[in-house]
Design a protein around this motif. Sequence first.
Motif, PDB file in Angstrom:
ATOM      1  N   TRP A 119     -15.446   6.198 -23.520  1.00  0.00           N
ATOM      2  CA  TRP A 119     -16.205   7.450 -23.474  1.00  0.00           C
ATOM      3  C   TRP A 119     -16.972   7.560 -22.164  1.00  0.00           C
ATOM      4  CZ3 TRP A 119     -16.942  11.570 -26.917  1.00  0.00           C
ATOM      5  CH2 TRP A 119     -18.013  12.407 -26.630  1.00  0.00           C
ATOM      6  N   LYS A 120     -17.605   6.481 -21.767  1.00  0.00           N
ATOM      7  CA  LYS A 120     -18.416   6.508 -20.546  1.00  0.00           C
ATOM      8  C   LYS A 120     -17.568   6.695 -19.307  1.00  0.00           C
ATOM      9  CE  LYS A 120     -21.831   3.780 -17.984  1.00  0.00           C
ATOM     10  NZ  LYS A 120     -22.603   2.508 -17.938  1.00  0.00           N
ATOM     11  N   GLU A 121     -16.362   6.101 -19.281  1.00  0.00           N
ATOM     12  CA  GLU A 121     -15.542   6.142 -18.080  1.00  0.00           C
ATOM     13  C   GLU A 121     -14.672   7.386 -17.982  1.00  0.00           C
ATOM     14  OE1 GLU A 121     -12.175   3.416 -15.745  1.00  0.00           O
ATOM     15  OE2 GLU A 121     -13.123   2.708 -17.594  1.00  0.00           O
ATOM     16  N   PHE A 122     -14.071   7.782 -19.118  1.00  0.00           N
ATOM     17  CA  PHE A 122     -13.039   8.820 -19.053  1.00  0.00           C
ATOM     18  C   PHE A 122     -13.499  10.199 -19.524  1.00  0.00           C
ATOM     19  CE2 PHE A 122     -10.555   4.889 -19.238  1.00  0.00           C
ATOM     20  CZ  PHE A 122      -9.675   5.104 -18.195  1.00  0.00           C
ATOM     21  N   PHE A 123     -14.534  10.266 -20.343  1.00  0.00           N
ATOM     22  CA  PHE A 123     -14.959  11.582 -20.809  1.00  0.00           C
ATOM     23  C   PHE A 123     -15.408  12.483 -19.662  1.00  0.00           C
ATOM     24  CE2 PHE A 123     -18.148  14.523 -22.564  1.00  0.00           C
ATOM     25  CZ  PHE A 123     -17.351  15.195 -23.484  1.00  0.00           C
ATOM     26  N   PRO A 124     -16.183  11.992 -18.675  1.00  0.00           N
ATOM     27  CA  PRO A 124     -16.521  12.859 -17.529  1.00  0.00           C
ATOM     28  C   PRO A 124     -15.291  13.348 -16.768  1.00  0.00           C
ATOM     29  CG  PRO A 124     -17.961  10.940 -17.596  1.00  0.00           C
ATOM     30  CD  PRO A 124     -16.873  10.691 -18.591  1.00  0.00           C
ATOM     31  N   ARG A 125     -14.257  12.504 -16.661  1.00  0.00           N
ATOM     32  CA  ARG A 125     -13.042  12.928 -15.960  1.00  0.00           C
ATOM     33  C   ARG A 125     -12.351  14.065 -16.711  1.00  0.00           C
ATOM     34  NH1 ARG A 125      -9.995   7.252 -14.317  1.00  0.00           N
ATOM     35  NH2 ARG A 125     -11.805   6.156 -13.438  1.00  0.00           N
ATOM     36  N   ILE A 126     -12.301  13.955 -18.034  1.00  0.00           N
ATOM     37  CA  ILE A 126     -11.649  14.998 -18.826  1.00  0.00           C
ATOM     38  C   ILE A 126     -12.414  16.311 -18.709  1.00  0.00           C
ATOM     39  CG2 ILE A 126     -11.072  15.701 -21.178  1.00  0.00           C
ATOM     40  CD1 ILE A 126     -10.483  12.795 -21.800  1.00  0.00           C
ATOM     41  N   SER A 186      -4.581  -0.599 -40.441  1.00  0.00           N
ATOM     42  CA  SER A 186      -5.734  -1.469 -40.219  1.00  0.00           C
ATOM     43  C   SER A 186      -6.773  -1.410 -41.328  1.00  0.00           C
ATOM     44  CB  SER A 186      -6.396  -1.104 -38.884  1.00  0.00           C
ATOM     45  OG  SER A 186      -6.894   0.226 -38.932  1.00  0.00           O
ATOM     46  N   GLY A 187      -6.776  -0.323 -42.101  1.00  0.00           N
ATOM     47  CA  GLY A 187      -7.772  -0.171 -43.152  1.00  0.00           C
ATOM     48  C   GLY A 187      -9.073   0.448 -42.692  1.00  0.00           C
ATOM     49  N   THR A 188      -9.191   0.804 -41.420  1.00  0.00           N
ATOM     50  CA  THR A 188     -10.399   1.429 -40.907  1.00  0.00           C
ATOM     51  C   THR A 188     -10.031   2.585 -39.996  1.00  0.00           C
ATOM     52  OG1 THR A 188     -12.350   1.104 -39.491  1.00  0.00           O
ATOM     53  CG2 THR A 188     -10.460  -0.315 -39.078  1.00  0.00           C
ATOM     54  N   TRP A 189     -10.779   3.691 -40.107  1.00  0.00           N
ATOM     55  CA  TRP A 189     -10.465   4.830 -39.256  1.00  0.00           C
ATOM     56  C   TRP A 189     -10.995   4.667 -37.842  1.00  0.00           C
ATOM     57  CZ3 TRP A 189     -14.986   7.330 -37.846  1.00  0.00           C
ATOM     58  CH2 TRP A 189     -16.072   7.237 -38.723  1.00  0.00           C
ATOM     59  N   LEU A 190     -11.691   3.561 -37.572  1.00  0.00           N
ATOM     60  CA  LEU A 190     -12.047   3.272 -36.181  1.00  0.00           C
ATOM     61  C   LEU A 190     -10.784   3.061 -35.340  1.00  0.00           C
ATOM     62  CD1 LEU A 190     -15.079   0.805 -36.517  1.00  0.00           C
ATOM     63  CD2 LEU A 190     -15.119   3.145 -35.642  1.00  0.00           C
ATOM     64  N   ALA A 191      -9.764   2.481 -35.961  1.00  0.00           N
ATOM     65  CA  ALA A 191      -8.490   2.293 -35.253  1.00  0.00           C
ATOM     66  C   ALA A 191      -7.876   3.636 -34.893  1.00  0.00           C
ATOM     67  CB  ALA A 191      -7.529   1.488 -36.125  1.00  0.00           C
ATOM     68  N   GLY A 192      -7.992   4.626 -35.799  1.00  0.00           N
ATOM     69  CA  GLY A 192      -7.479   5.956 -35.504  1.00  0.00           C
ATOM     70  C   GLY A 192      -8.187   6.594 -34.321  1.00  0.00           C
ATOM     71  N   MET A 193      -9.502   6.461 -34.267  1.00  0.00           N
ATOM     72  CA  MET A 193     -10.261   7.019 -33.145  1.00  0.00           C
ATOM     73  C   MET A 193      -9.849   6.359 -31.832  1.00  0.00           C
ATOM     74  SD  MET A 193     -12.252   9.319 -34.460  1.00  0.00           S
ATOM     75  CE  MET A 193     -13.488   9.579 -33.188  1.00  0.00           C
ATOM     76  N   CYS A 230      -8.612  -3.655 -34.400  1.00  0.00           N
ATOM     77  CA  CYS A 230      -9.434  -3.267 -35.547  1.00  0.00           C
ATOM     78  C   CYS A 230      -9.052  -3.960 -36.843  1.00  0.00           C
ATOM     79  CB  CYS A 230      -9.364  -1.750 -35.752  1.00  0.00           C
ATOM     80  SG  CYS A 230      -9.924  -0.778 -34.352  1.00  0.00           S
ATOM     81  N   SER A 231      -7.993  -4.732 -36.858  1.00  0.00           N
ATOM     82  CA  SER A 231      -7.524  -5.332 -38.106  1.00  0.00           C
ATOM     83  C   SER A 231      -8.213  -6.665 -38.375  1.00  0.00           C
ATOM     84  CB  SER A 231      -6.009  -5.547 -38.044  1.00  0.00           C
ATOM     85  OG  SER A 231      -5.566  -6.266 -39.173  1.00  0.00           O
ATOM     86  N   PRO A 232      -8.948  -6.805 -39.490  1.00  0.00           N
ATOM     87  CA  PRO A 232      -9.550  -8.106 -39.822  1.00  0.00           C
ATOM     88  C   PRO A 232      -8.495  -9.184 -40.019  1.00  0.00           C
ATOM     89  CG  PRO A 232     -10.489  -6.340 -41.166  1.00  0.00           C
ATOM     90  CD  PRO A 232      -9.308  -5.762 -40.464  1.00  0.00           C
ATOM     91  N   GLU A 233      -7.319  -8.819 -40.547  1.00  0.00           N
ATOM     92  CA  GLU A 233      -6.273  -9.800 -40.787  1.00  0.00           C
ATOM     93  C   GLU A 233      -5.836 -10.499 -39.501  1.00  0.00           C
ATOM     94  OE1 GLU A 233      -6.297  -6.820 -41.966  1.00  0.00           O
ATOM     95  OE2 GLU A 233      -5.916  -6.834 -44.123  1.00  0.00           O
ATOM     96  N   LEU A 234      -5.689  -9.710 -38.428  1.00  0.00           N
ATOM     97  CA  LEU A 234      -5.258 -10.310 -37.163  1.00  0.00           C
ATOM     98  C   LEU A 234      -6.359 -11.179 -36.549  1.00  0.00           C
ATOM     99  CD1 LEU A 234      -3.192  -7.440 -35.514  1.00  0.00           C
ATOM    100  CD2 LEU A 234      -2.398  -9.388 -36.829  1.00  0.00           C
ATOM    101  N   TRP A 235      -7.605 -10.733 -36.708  1.00  0.00           N
ATOM    102  CA  TRP A 235      -8.711 -11.571 -36.236  1.00  0.00           C
ATOM    103  C   TRP A 235      -8.740 -12.906 -36.991  1.00  0.00           C
ATOM    104  CZ3 TRP A 235     -11.135 -10.977 -31.857  1.00  0.00           C
ATOM    105  CH2 TRP A 235     -11.291  -9.691 -31.310  1.00  0.00           C
ATOM    106  N   MET A 236      -8.506 -12.851 -38.314  1.00  0.00           N
ATOM    107  CA  MET A 236      -8.486 -14.078 -39.107  1.00  0.00           C
ATOM    108  C   MET A 236      -7.349 -15.005 -38.676  1.00  0.00           C
ATOM    109  SD  MET A 236     -10.700 -14.958 -41.293  1.00  0.00           S
ATOM    110  CE  MET A 236      -9.648 -16.129 -42.128  1.00  0.00           C
ATOM    111  N   PRO A 241     -13.884  -2.613 -31.446  1.00  0.00           N
ATOM    112  CA  PRO A 241     -13.453  -1.231 -31.195  1.00  0.00           C
ATOM    113  C   PRO A 241     -14.594  -0.288 -30.858  1.00  0.00           C
ATOM    114  CG  PRO A 241     -13.249  -1.775 -33.522  1.00  0.00           C
ATOM    115  CD  PRO A 241     -13.506  -3.048 -32.807  1.00  0.00           C
ATOM    116  N   THR A 242     -15.786  -0.559 -31.417  1.00  0.00           N
ATOM    117  CA  THR A 242     -16.940   0.282 -31.076  1.00  0.00           C
ATOM    118  C   THR A 242     -17.308   0.128 -29.610  1.00  0.00           C
ATOM    119  OG1 THR A 242     -17.773   0.070 -33.345  1.00  0.00           O
ATOM    120  CG2 THR A 242     -19.324   0.824 -31.662  1.00  0.00           C
ATOM    121  N   ILE A 243     -17.311  -1.106 -29.131  1.00  0.00           N
ATOM    122  CA  ILE A 243     -17.635  -1.349 -27.722  1.00  0.00           C
ATOM    123  C   ILE A 243     -16.576  -0.730 -26.818  1.00  0.00           C
ATOM    124  CG2 ILE A 243     -17.896  -3.152 -25.979  1.00  0.00           C
ATOM    125  CD1 ILE A 243     -19.012  -4.950 -28.194  1.00  0.00           C
ATOM    126  N   ILE A 244     -15.308  -0.912 -27.180  1.00  0.00           N
ATOM    127  CA  ILE A 244     -14.227  -0.325 -26.380  1.00  0.00           C
ATOM    128  C   ILE A 244     -14.343   1.197 -26.367  1.00  0.00           C
ATOM    129  CG2 ILE A 244     -11.734   0.021 -26.239  1.00  0.00           C
ATOM    130  CD1 ILE A 244     -11.374  -2.769 -27.356  1.00  0.00           C
TER     131      ILE A 244
END
Length: 653
Positions: A472-479, A210-217, A433-439, A464-467
């Motif tokens: 984080w809000k939904e699953f982090f407390p469960r973990i 994707s070219g961005t590490w947001l996809a990795g996160m 996260c890929s700009p190419e697919l959005w385009m 991806p930031t919103i997701i």
Amino acid sequence: MKAMCDELVPFSLTHWVCLITSCSSIRKEGAADLRQRKKQNCTESDKMAPEERNKENSKLGRSPKYMLIQRFAKLFFGCLAAVTSGMMYAVYLSTYHERKFWFSSRQELEREITFQGDSAIYYSFYKELLKAPSFERGVYELTHNNKTVSLKTINAVQQMTLYPELIASVLYQASGSEEVIEPVYFYIGIVFGLQGIYVTALFVTSWVMSGTWLAGMLTVAWFIINRTDTTRIDYSIPSRENWALPYFACQVAALTGYLKKNLNCSAEKFCYLLVSASTYTFMMMWEYSHYLLFVQAVSLFLLDSFTLAQTEKVHEVYKIYLFSLFLGYLLQFENSALLVSPLLSLVAALMLSKCLQMNMKKGTFMSRLLKIMYIYLVFTITVTLNFLLKMFVPHKENEHLLKFIEVKLGLNTTKMKYLWTPYVCMLAAFGVCSPELWMTLFKWLRLKAVHPILLALILSMAVPTIIGFSLWKEFFPRIMTELSELQEFYDPDTVELMTWIKRQAPVAAVFAGSPQLMGVIKLCTGWMVSSLPLYNDDDLLKRNENIYQIYSKRSAEDIYKILTSYKANFLVIEDSICNEVGPVRGCRVKDLLDVANGHVVCEEGDSYAYSKYGRFCHEIKMNYSPYVNYFTRVYWNRSYFVYRINTVISFQS
């Protein structure tokens, strides 16, 4: 204008600004000279001399030094996030394991019973290697093992793919860890560390695509959330796939980088070496690895056929497959399964088909015909080669493995798919996260209100930031709740059984029972057993089927003959199998045995049972003839009944 904005390539920031600016000006100038301006602007930008590019960067407020710092910062923080994700996941697994089993507060026997089935067998051989007077002696005893299964000498290293245990034992002794850490912690620590590498490799693959590490996160977040479908590490730590799949993930990451275009020479060599090392290691760690590599080879073949990958690089990967198969065949005791594997036949067919195409004169009728028939040609040669290899290479027919692999990989279920789900998470993150697919999406929608390139850049970061924040809000407390809960895993009945065997049973005794329990007995006591939970050996499969008859409707005499044929001295009956109440009738062990033995007939939805004998595991507990003539109960608790198999039969009523 349309032709210009429809094409999307991984431009630098300077190219994006240049392209957006030129598009805006062209929109005002009109459509008459659109193509001329687009061609002139973009061509001049690509062929711009370094001095002119520096001037252009200066005009845009971006000096070459600033651009270098920006790229370095992106690389640094991306690598830091990838490594941190892997380390945090390994710590998470270790903490969860400790909370689930109270591992550090248990005695050695109580820790070992947490390994069940085939996991117990793998760890038992690791223990034997550490107890051997030397590593060479330990390897010899494993390759000529006659102390595990009665009346059978096995090459445990070959049959059970014990290369992970060999490596772990060498590292444990060579690193001087005997005085620092217990063997079991060292063993599971390596496995948890490999899972961290697994996550890091998935992170890197998403980043490269994707070219961005947001996809990795995002990939890591989805991987952890779907842990029950992405890994079996929770309840089967020593399983072969837990050792092997991290290397496959590294191979996929390196292969993704290697197939990228415009890769510099140093990065290409590094990716090539990593692909080679990880492919061979993956093949050595798991006996089913060549099936997975076959699927990968088919994918590469399709990419090459549709010119979506560079042919030269794809054929270099084919050579890696061939080298790994050849070296694996030699080091796996001339494993004939690798020679008759579909991977070897496919790669050989691909290489041969390509040679035929290259040797044909260009422009001839035959050349054009071969191009049209290429896929059919490869398929035909693959099937033919595989058939010939099976004819001339001595090997054991193991078609049952295909059904086993289908179940093991989750191909027959709708969810427990630990092989495919991680890459589904990765591809989903890439798509978001890929700009190419959005385009591409905006191209289909013919969006004109907002500039599509600018909108694609914004959405590829915003979505991806919103997701990520919502996850984080939904699953982090469960973990965190999962890690804070203290689960108590304690099996006193199994502990008592193992303690009784170690104290009361003769050293030369042979135990019979379900294969899963036999694995635990072998690990915890070291006593010989009559069967093992292995599925790649025809003789052991037949033994398992025969010994499972203790839960069928067979006579005492039949069961006695089966057990004595394997020189068994003690029989262990498990109440959990004998009295199993499954949610679906027909899938329990005793139901399957009744159907196989013809003791149950199903007609129009109704089941009719007929057998002149009761279920053996129930009848033997009644202590009446003829069962007491063949078997003597010597130990029992709430879960297990142990019977000595009489050597002298007394026929008394």
